[in-house]
Design a protein around this motif. Structure first.
Motif, PDB file in Angstrom:
ATOM      1  N   GLY A 213       0.816  -1.202   0.000  1.00 19.16           N
ATOM      2  CA  GLY A 213       0.000   0.000   0.000  1.00 19.16           C
ATOM      3  C   GLY A 213       0.842   1.241   0.000  1.00 19.16           C
ATOM      4  N   LEU A 214       0.197   2.350   0.270  1.00 14.45           N
ATOM      5  CA  LEU A 214       0.870   3.648   0.307  1.00 14.45           C
ATOM      6  C   LEU A 214       1.170   4.008   1.757  1.00 14.45           C
ATOM      7  CD1 LEU A 214       1.757   6.297  -1.073  1.00 14.45           C
ATOM      8  CD2 LEU A 214      -0.606   7.095  -0.812  1.00 14.45           C
ATOM      9  N   VAL A 215       2.399   4.373   2.019  1.00 15.91           N
ATOM     10  CA  VAL A 215       2.813   4.738   3.369  1.00 15.91           C
ATOM     11  C   VAL A 215       3.768   5.923   3.291  1.00 15.91           C
ATOM     12  CG1 VAL A 215       4.705   3.081   3.368  1.00 15.91           C
ATOM     13  CG2 VAL A 215       3.748   3.839   5.540  1.00 15.91           C
ATOM     14  N   GLN A 216       3.742   6.768   4.303  1.00 15.51           N
ATOM     15  CA  GLN A 216       4.651   7.909   4.320  1.00 15.51           C
ATOM     16  C   GLN A 216       6.048   7.478   4.761  1.00 15.51           C
ATOM     17  OE1 GLN A 216       2.794  10.900   6.828  1.00 15.51           O
ATOM     18  NE2 GLN A 216       1.959  11.923   5.026  1.00 15.51           N
ATOM     19  N   ALA A 217       7.013   8.216   4.316  1.00 11.15           N
ATOM     20  CA  ALA A 217       8.389   7.957   4.727  1.00 11.15           C
ATOM     21  C   ALA A 217       8.478   7.969   6.255  1.00 11.15           C
ATOM     22  CB  ALA A 217       9.328   9.000   4.132  1.00 11.15           C
ATOM     23  N   GLY A 218       9.222   7.002   6.769  1.00  6.22           N
ATOM     24  CA  GLY A 218       9.331   6.858   8.209  1.00  6.22           C
ATOM     25  C   GLY A 218       8.311   5.915   8.804  1.00  6.22           C
ATOM     26  N   GLY A 219       7.337   5.541   8.014  1.00  4.42           N
ATOM     27  CA  GLY A 219       6.280   4.669   8.484  1.00  4.42           C
ATOM     28  C   GLY A 219       6.661   3.197   8.426  1.00  4.42           C
ATOM     29  N   SER A 220       5.686   2.365   8.767  1.00 11.20           N
ATOM     30  CA  SER A 220       5.894   0.917   8.826  1.00 11.20           C
ATOM     31  C   SER A 220       4.833   0.189   8.021  1.00 11.20           C
ATOM     32  CB  SER A 220       5.848   0.432  10.279  1.00 11.20           C
ATOM     33  OG  SER A 220       6.840   1.041  11.056  1.00 11.20           O
ATOM     34  N   LEU A 221       5.176  -1.030   7.651  1.00  6.97           N
ATOM     35  CA  LEU A 221       4.254  -1.852   6.874  1.00  6.97           C
ATOM     36  C   LEU A 221       4.607  -3.306   7.130  1.00  6.97           C
ATOM     37  CD1 LEU A 221       2.057  -0.859   4.870  1.00  6.97           C
ATOM     38  CD2 LEU A 221       3.646  -1.374   3.016  1.00  6.97           C
TER      39      LEU A 221
ATOM     40  N   MET B 289       8.433  -4.139   7.906  1.00  6.53           N
ATOM     41  CA  MET B 289       9.360  -3.097   7.494  1.00  6.53           C
ATOM     42  C   MET B 289       9.054  -1.819   8.257  1.00  6.53           C
ATOM     43  SD  MET B 289       9.558  -3.700   3.377  1.00  6.53           S
ATOM     44  CE  MET B 289       7.845  -3.295   3.125  1.00  6.53           C
ATOM     45  N   SER B 290      10.088  -1.153   8.709  1.00  3.57           N
ATOM     46  CA  SER B 290       9.915   0.101   9.421  1.00  3.57           C
ATOM     47  C   SER B 290      10.909   1.128   8.893  1.00  3.57           C
ATOM     48  CB  SER B 290      10.107  -0.113  10.922  1.00  3.57           C
ATOM     49  OG  SER B 290      11.399  -0.628  11.183  1.00  3.57           O
ATOM     50  N   SER B 291      10.755   2.354   9.352  1.00  2.74           N
ATOM     51  CA  SER B 291      11.608   3.459   8.881  1.00  2.74           C
ATOM     52  C   SER B 291      11.683   3.463   7.360  1.00  2.74           C
ATOM     53  CB  SER B 291      13.014   3.351   9.492  1.00  2.74           C
ATOM     54  OG  SER B 291      12.970   3.363  10.895  1.00  2.74           O
TER      55      SER B 291
END
Length: 123
Positions: free
Chosen positions: A10-18, A82-84
């Motif tokens: 999906g779409l995530v902002q920089a610094g986020g996690s998935l 995944m993070s950061s």
């Protein structure tokens, strides 16, 4: 025959996690499972892999320290946390399975592939 189905992109902002998931059907006993990714205009690259028992894990330098691969054999599922996240992590992420860990370092030779899930990291 093994089938692999990825989810969680999906779409995530920089610094986020998935967290990506890969559900396998068929016999995967003893198989290594892992993840690759392919960014637009680039070749597919190894991300992470894990042994059947989960004792041995392998990571690309680009994700080491930011990602954790795990598996639940009762659910026949492998995960990539995944993070950061960075914009350069944007890619289609593919799940793969193979009986030999060596094949994960030569992406062309893997036995089974999923169809991929898109991860987009916005800046």
């Amino acid at each position: 025959q093994v089938q692999l189905v990825e989810s969680g992109g999906g779409l995530v902002q920089a610094g986020g996690s998935l967290r990506l998931s890969c559900a396998a059907s068929g016999r995967t006993f003893g198989y290594f499972m892992g993840w690759f990714r392919q960014a637009p205009g680039k070749e597919r690259e190894f991300v992470a892999a894990i042994s059947w028992g989960g004792v041995n894990t392998y990571y690309a330098d680009s994700v080491k320290g930011r990602s954790t691969i795990s598996r639940d054999n009762a659910k026949n599922t492998v995960y990539l946390q995944m993070s950061s996240l960075k914009p350069e992590d944007t890619a289609v992420y593919y799940c793969a399975a193979d009986q030999r860990i060596e094949d994960f370092f030569h992406a062309d030779g893997l036995q089974y592939w999923g169809k991929g899930t898109l991860v987009t990291v916005s800046s």
